[in-house]
Structure formats: C-alpha cells, structure tokens
Design a protein around this motif. Structure first.
Motif, PDB file in Angstrom:
ATOM      1  N   LEU A   2       7.436   7.975  12.420  1.00 18.91           N
ATOM      2  CA  LEU A   2       7.746   6.596  12.057  1.00 18.91           C
ATOM      3  C   LEU A   2       9.243   6.345  12.064  1.00 18.91           C
ATOM      4  O   LEU A   2      10.033   7.187  11.632  1.00 18.91           O
ATOM      5  CB  LEU A   2       7.180   6.285  10.668  1.00 18.91           C
ATOM      6  CG  LEU A   2       5.654   6.331  10.532  1.00 18.91           C
ATOM      7  CD1 LEU A   2       5.263   6.088   9.086  1.00 18.91           C
ATOM      8  CD2 LEU A   2       5.011   5.295  11.437  1.00 18.91           C
ATOM      9  N   LYS A   3       9.630   5.166  12.574  1.00 24.10           N
ATOM     10  CA  LYS A   3      11.035   4.790  12.535  1.00 24.10           C
ATOM     11  C   LYS A   3      11.409   4.362  11.120  1.00 24.10           C
ATOM     12  O   LYS A   3      10.600   3.827  10.379  1.00 24.10           O
ATOM     13  CB  LYS A   3      11.301   3.641  13.505  1.00 24.10           C
ATOM     14  CG  LYS A   3      11.120   4.002  14.970  1.00 24.10           C
ATOM     15  CD  LYS A   3      11.456   2.815  15.847  1.00 24.10           C
ATOM     16  CE  LYS A   3      11.296   3.157  17.321  1.00 24.10           C
ATOM     17  NZ  LYS A   3      11.607   1.994  18.200  1.00 24.10           N
ATOM     18  N   SER A   4      12.655   4.599  10.761  1.00 21.56           N
ATOM     19  CA  SER A   4      13.127   4.173   9.440  1.00 21.56           C
ATOM     20  C   SER A   4      13.317   2.660   9.425  1.00 21.56           C
ATOM     21  O   SER A   4      13.573   2.035  10.459  1.00 21.56           O
ATOM     22  CB  SER A   4      14.449   4.876   9.102  1.00 21.56           C
ATOM     23  OG  SER A   4      15.440   4.523  10.064  1.00 21.56           O
ATOM     24  N   PHE A   5      13.173   2.070   8.265  1.00 20.94           N
ATOM     25  CA  PHE A   5      13.294   0.616   8.097  1.00 20.94           C
ATOM     26  C   PHE A   5      14.195   0.392   6.898  1.00 20.94           C
ATOM     27  O   PHE A   5      13.771   0.534   5.754  1.00 20.94           O
ATOM     28  CB  PHE A   5      11.899   0.027   7.861  1.00 20.94           C
ATOM     29  CG  PHE A   5      11.800  -1.452   8.142  1.00 20.94           C
ATOM     30  CD1 PHE A   5      11.909  -1.936   9.424  1.00 20.94           C
ATOM     31  CD2 PHE A   5      11.590  -2.360   7.109  1.00 20.94           C
ATOM     32  CE1 PHE A   5      11.799  -3.296   9.696  1.00 20.94           C
ATOM     33  CE2 PHE A   5      11.491  -3.715   7.360  1.00 20.94           C
ATOM     34  CZ  PHE A   5      11.589  -4.185   8.662  1.00 20.94           C
ATOM     35  N   ASP A   6      15.480   0.038   7.158  1.00 25.89           N
ATOM     36  CA  ASP A   6      16.447  -0.029   6.062  1.00 25.89           C
ATOM     37  C   ASP A   6      16.375  -1.378   5.344  1.00 25.89           C
ATOM     38  O   ASP A   6      15.634  -2.281   5.738  1.00 25.89           O
ATOM     39  CB  ASP A   6      17.865   0.254   6.561  1.00 25.89           C
ATOM     40  CG  ASP A   6      18.324  -0.737   7.632  1.00 25.89           C
ATOM     41  OD1 ASP A   6      17.890  -1.917   7.578  1.00 25.89           O
ATOM     42  OD2 ASP A   6      19.109  -0.353   8.502  1.00 25.89           O
ATOM     43  N   ALA A  10      14.667  -5.074   6.242  1.00 27.96           N
ATOM     44  CA  ALA A  10      13.659  -5.669   5.367  1.00 27.96           C
ATOM     45  C   ALA A  10      14.031  -7.104   5.014  1.00 27.96           C
ATOM     46  O   ALA A  10      13.179  -8.005   5.025  1.00 27.96           O
ATOM     47  CB  ALA A  10      13.496  -4.830   4.104  1.00 27.96           C
ATOM     48  N   GLN A  11      15.295  -7.324   4.711  1.00 28.56           N
ATOM     49  CA  GLN A  11      15.747  -8.681   4.381  1.00 28.56           C
ATOM     50  C   GLN A  11      15.636  -9.608   5.581  1.00 28.56           C
ATOM     51  O   GLN A  11      15.269 -10.773   5.461  1.00 28.56           O
ATOM     52  CB  GLN A  11      17.202  -8.634   3.884  1.00 28.56           C
ATOM     53  CG  GLN A  11      17.358  -8.023   2.497  1.00 28.56           C
ATOM     54  CD  GLN A  11      16.533  -8.769   1.449  1.00 28.56           C
ATOM     55  OE1 GLN A  11      16.560  -9.998   1.376  1.00 28.56           O
ATOM     56  NE2 GLN A  11      15.799  -8.013   0.643  1.00 28.56           N
TER      57      GLN A  11
END
Length: 332
Positions: A2-6, A10-11
């Motif tokens: 899974l790719k990271s989602f910072d 998210a915003q």
C-alpha cells in the motif's frame, strides 16, 4: 504494497470531496430552477403516463449506466420500463421497441453516434421520443418530441471531463419523472410491496399471519380440566413457551405461559392439585390468519407479549405465533 497517505493528502481529499458535493448540489439547484420555467417535464410525464406499452430507456457509456437506473426506478414504481443498449439495438434489439412504447434517449452531448443511428428508426415507428441532453441545440434535442435540459455549469471532476455533476443531474431528472408518474398513477405502498416482495417493505405488507404461524400438532393446547403438571409437559414439548387452553370446540378460553409459571412458583408451593383452569389467563389475545403479520407484531408490542393465538372466523384455534417466528420471517 500500500502507498502511504500523508496528512496533506488527506486534507486535499476532504477538500475535493466537499467541492464535489457542493458542485453537484449547485447543479441540482440549477435544474430545479429550470424546471420552474419550462413545461418540458410536465409534457414528458404526460407522454409517459399515456404510454400503453413500455418506457424504453437508452444511452451509451455513463449515460447508459444512469439510464439503467432510471429504467429500474420507473419499473419499480408502477411504470413498466426497460433499458436497451443502443449498440445492441442497432443489431436486433430494436425489435423490442413498438409504436405503443415511449423512448427516453440520454446523451449529455446530444450527439452520441450509437444513439443517433437508431433514433430515426424509432421516429419512423411513431414511438414518442424524449431526450435528455446537456445541449438544447444538439441533433438529439432537435429530433425529440420533448427535450429535457440536463446541462450543468461544470463537472465536479477537477479536469472538467469525467461525467460527475452531469450524471447526478440526469439521475435526479429520472427520479423526478418516476415520482411524478408514481403520483399520477395513484401508486401506493401495497403496489410498491408487490414490486419488491424480497425487500423489507414487501415482507411487511405481503406477509400474512397464515404464512408464518405454527399449525396442526405444532400448536400447544390443552383442555381446562388438565392437571397443571400435564399442561407443563405440553408447554415443554411444543417449544413455544406457552399453551392455549381450549374448550370442547377448540375455542380458546385461556393461555398459560412460561412467565405465568415463574410468577406461580413465587407464591404456590404445591402444584399437585391445580388444573390449568386454576392458573390460566382468560380471554387471550388472538389474531386471524388473513391479517397481516405486522398487525400481530403491533399487538405483541402493545401488550408486551411474545406469543399469540390464531383463530378462524368461528374463533376456533388454528395456529399460534411466537415473536421468533416473526423475526425469522424478517417481518421485524
């Protein structure tokens, strides 16, 4: 992996989600205002209402997906309808369409080649044509007997390319037609239930007491002179947590439940001399087989009981209901 989602992503996602909803809400409001100034919707409803055949819905791509939903909504609310894919229609499926039908063609551009290829045939048959397009000057709009403007100021897609607001508006227009037709046809809850027998409303409105009640030997019953001990055996063997007490003509005169037994234990030491008549509740709640199961539920809830007797027109015991029977039938 899974790719990271910072947090920044998210915003950004939340911002775009809000903007999408705002754009689509604005598009619906604009459609609402257009309907107020245009009698196209009223004319479309009149055409569909007077149709003696079926409403045929067609569209390609995303319009096709929306068209399938519109056809399904019409069919489930009292207007016989089906979806025909325009490419398949050009290769034989157009034979499903008759002059008695009404045709709804959906194309945001109003120029979809697959639709434009079959519509002259539809027109030659004399089938009324309703078009939903985002371009009143398009070929499809000009060909139609009734045009419904589904244009939007912009798509919710940041690139202004992917159909988003336009498909939302099209679906809303379809819902508006279906609801207006539903009302014009006098479509009621019972009609909806017949179209949705597998749904919750269908089960509530189509399930009768006779469909879920226990009958025959499964119904616990004893005569009033039976000793309490023997009556308890009947309660235990039939597994309903109660027994009916009936006279010689099988008319209920009382009922005895597990709850009655618990309360009896608190105040009586010797059961050996008691008959079921001594401890039964007189005039038990009862219901008829032809009544809706939801009526039985309402009585059970009102009087806080878990079992009910079922009697025929002569007040003879023909069945029994437990709250679990209604739960299993998904009436509640």
């Amino acid at each position: 992996m899974l790719k990271s989602f910072d947090d920044n992503q998210a915003q950004r996602a939340l911002q775009l989600a809000r903007e999408t909803l705002a754009i689509e809400a604005d598009a619906i409001r604009a459609l609402h205002e257009r309907i107020g100034d245009d009698d196209g919707v009223a004319r479309a409803v009149a055409v569909l209402f007077s149709c003696t055949g079926r409403v045929v819905v067609s569209g390609i791509g995303k319009s096709g997906h929306i068209g399938r939903k519109i056809a399904a909504t019409l069919a489930s609310t009292g207007t016989p309808a089906m979806f025909v894919h325009p490419a398949e229609a050009a290769h034989g499926d157009l034979g499903m369409v008759t002059a008695q039908d009404a045709f709804i063609a959906i194309s945001n551009s109003g120029e979809s080649s697959e639709l434009m290829e079959i519509l002259p045939v539809v027109k030659r048959m004399g089938t009324p044509l309703i078009a939903m397009t985002g371009r009143p000057g398009s070929r499809l709009a000009q060909l139609a007997d009734v045009h419904l403007d589904i244009s939007v100021a912009k798509e919710a897609c940041p690139l202004n390319l992917a159909p988003t607001a336009s498909t939302t508006v099209t679906l809303a227009m379809g819902d508006a037609l279906a609801v207006a037709l539903l009302d014009a046809r006098g479509f009621k809850e019972d009609d909806f239930a017949r179209s949705h027998p597998g749904g919750a409303l269908g089960r509530r409105l189509l399930t009768h007491v006779r469909d879920v009640m226990r009958s025959g030997d499964a119904v616990p019953s004893v005569t009033p002179d039976v000793p309490l001990a023997r009556a308890l055996v009947e309660v235990s063997h039939k597994g309903m947590g109660m027994t009916a007490v009936v006279d010689q003509d099988r008319r209920p005169i009382g009922v005895f439940t597990d709850g009655d037994l618990r309360r009896l234990v608190e105040r009586v030491q010797d059961f050996s001399t008691l008959t079921i008549r001594d401890v039964m509740h007189e005039n038990p709640r009862r219901v008829r087989p032809e009544q809706l199961a939801v009526d039985a539920v309402a009585i059970m809830e009102e009087f806080r009981i878990n079992q009910m007797l079922v009697v025929d027109a002569d007040d003879r015991l023909v069945g029994a209901l437990h709250i679990h029977d209604l739960t299993r039938a998904k009436v509640i």
